[in-house]
Design an enzyme around this catalytic site. Structure first.
Site, mmCIF file in Angstrom:
data_model
loop_
_atom_site.group_PDB
_atom_site.id
_atom_site.type_symbol
_atom_site.label_atom_id
_atom_site.label_comp_id
_atom_site.label_asym_id
_atom_site.label_seq_id
_atom_site.Cartn_x
_atom_site.Cartn_y
_atom_site.Cartn_z
ATOM 1 N N ASP A 33 3.579 9.308 -1.128
ATOM 2 C CA ASP A 33 2.440 8.508 -0.831
ATOM 3 C C ASP A 33 2.129 7.370 -1.769
ATOM 4 O O ASP A 33 2.312 7.699 -2.856
ATOM 5 C CB ASP A 33 1.144 9.365 -0.540
ATOM 6 N N HIS A 86 0.845 -1.242 -0.092
ATOM 7 C CA HIS A 86 0.024 0.145 0.065
ATOM 8 C C HIS A 86 0.820 1.342 -0.070
ATOM 9 O O HIS A 86 0.246 2.347 -0.445
ATOM 10 C CB HIS A 86 -1.069 -0.085 1.139
#
Length: 479
Positions: free
Chosen positions: A369, A156
């Site tokens: 991110d 992730h």
């Protein structure tokens, strides 16, 4: 139909409309509840004495199997190697890496122990989907225990460039462990390229690109597996419904009353140094400095729920944000206006979605991110007739999909200030056009598409692993 077994570090308590959870928790649960199966992992409990015991709870089609950790395991596996070593390295902050060999040993030990707890719960045709950086050695441990099920892994967070990953001393052991999975999933093509580069340049392996939409074939460490990018999504229509429902709640009504028709810039992030919060505050200050007309006309709300509060790096970022918000407010505030409202607590998903809908600008500028679902939820929550504008970091995975956002470099304070000014002044027609482009993308690639694409490729990869003979590669190490 075979069961889906989800394995993640934390099995989060999920309730519809309840406290907001991270992207992993929301994405995984939305995927699992449609198919039925089991979610296995750490309960979040840390035991000071005694032995952890498995707890199994059934909730509709989903079985939750959780187990606690003893203090030493928590310190070495979670606080130590996962979050003091891997997290900064994977977010391109090698300067923040803290490495202890005993922590890495604990990380491997806990992965092996968790795998042993799962083995008795497995059925022969289960498909296992492991999530995130805490559990990189998990498939290797299952294989050592004789498990032959299909096993996939989804990361992730970003996968770092090879030269950054080399700053983690046991980098080779980690990548070798990843090669025990049948399928590796990354958020973006950029992450996949970083992994492929390591395989070729550092592991002496081979990466054969697949014909779209087929994943690439990876041969390394005497093993063959598949790897591809699977950008995680949201359910945009569900977020929109939450936003509408939340507007009737007291928190949103109170916010609207206190704004007094001022424009609202909205940010929601976990309190983490990777989110670029200090730079974000300074860019808002630059906007006020250069554009006096914005003073007393714009309010910036930053919601930053606490995370990993027992780690020094997170204590430091909290202190820095409190100091920055206090300094900026002291400089610009008036009796009836506070420029920055910095809120260090958690809110329900419906409240956040409603706040997104009320805001004129979504301000999402992480330094790095994997995806950033806040950006996607912000767009999903907008009123189609009067949508806000998304200001988005080029280093968020979502930037590859949300072309209607104003893309910024979070290191460029002046550039972010310019983007905020442009967003606040953007004409309605342009805002609507940008929104339409982004919402169409989000509907086309929602979280069900993410799940279905990954599971399709995992089943195919597992079949190939059972039948294919692995070709030796340069520098291969016997499995």
């Amino acid at each position: 139909m075979s069961r889906l077994i989800i394995v993640s570090n934390r099995v989060a308590p999920i309730s519809e409309g309840g406290p907001a959870a991270g992207g992993l928790a929301v994405g995984v649960y939305d995927a699992l509840k449609e198919t039925g199966g089991m979610w296995f992992g750490w309960s979040g409990d840390v035991l000071s004495s005694g032995q952890p015991h498995m707890q199994v709870v059934e909730r509709g089609p989903v079985t939750f199997a959780t187990i606690g950790l003893v203090r030493r395991d928590y310190d070495q596996y979670y606080r130590g190697f996962s979050n003091a070593t891997l997290w900064p390295a994977f977010h391109y902050r090698p300067d923040l890496i803290q490495y202890d060999r005993h922590d890495f040993e604990g990380y491997c030990r806990v992965n092996a122990w968790l795998a042993q707890q799962l083995v008795p719960l497995l059925q022969a045709d289960d498909v296992i989907w492991v999530h995130d950086y805490h559990l990189i050695p998990f498939a290797e441990a299952l294989r050592a225990a004789g498990v032959k099920n299909r096993i996939g892994f989804f990361l992730h967070i970003p996968f770092p460039a090879a030269q950054v990953l080399l700053s983690v001393p046991p980098h080779r052991e980690l990548v070798k462990a990843l090669c025990s999975f049948d399928l590796l999933g990354f958020q973006t093509q950029r992450d996949l390229r970083a992994f492929s580069d390591y395989i070729v340049s550092e592991a002496g392996g081979e990466v054969e690109p697949g014909l779209a939409p087929a994943p690439a074939t990876v041969r390394a460490f005497g093993r063959t597996l598949r790897a591809a990018a699977y950008p995680i999504g949201v359910y945009p229509d569900e977020v929109a419904q939450l936003a509408k429902a939340g507007t009737r709640g007291k928190p949103v009504r109170t916010m609207k009353a206190t704004l007094h028709d001022r424009k609202l810039i909205m940010s929601v992030d976990r309190l983490d140094y990777s989110k670029g919060l200090v730079e974000r505050f300074r860019a808002f200050e630059r906007l006020l400095d250069r554009s006096p007309a914005c003073r007393n006309q714009v309010s910036f709300v930053q919601i930053a729920p606490p995370t990993r509060a027992d780690m020094h790096a997170y204590q430091d970022i909290r202190l820095r944000l409190e100091a920055e918000s206090g300094r900026i407010n002291g400089r610009f505030a008036e009796l009836d206006w506070t420029p920055i409202r910095y809120i260090h607590r958690q809110y329900e998903r419906s409240v956040l979605a409603a706040l997104f809908r009320q805001s004129h600008v979504g301000y999402v500028t992480p330094l790095r991110d994997g995806m950033n679902l806040v950006a996607k939820e912000y767009v999903s929550a907008q009123d189609p007739d009067d949508p806000g504008v998304l200001v988005l970091s080029c280093f968020a995975g979502a930037a590859e999909e949300l072309s209607g956002a104003l893309i910024v470099n979070p290191i460029d304070i002046d550039g972010m200030a310019d983007a905020l000014g442009e967003a606040l002044a953007m004409p309605l027609a342009e805002r609507r056009a940008r929104y339409r482009d982004m919402i169409a993308q989000l509907r086309e690639n929602n979280v069900s598409v993410w799940r279905d694409n990954f599971m399709r490729d995992l089943r195919a990869a597992g079949e190939k692993r059972r039948t294919a003979k692995t070709r030796p590669t340069r520098g291969a190490i016997a499995a």
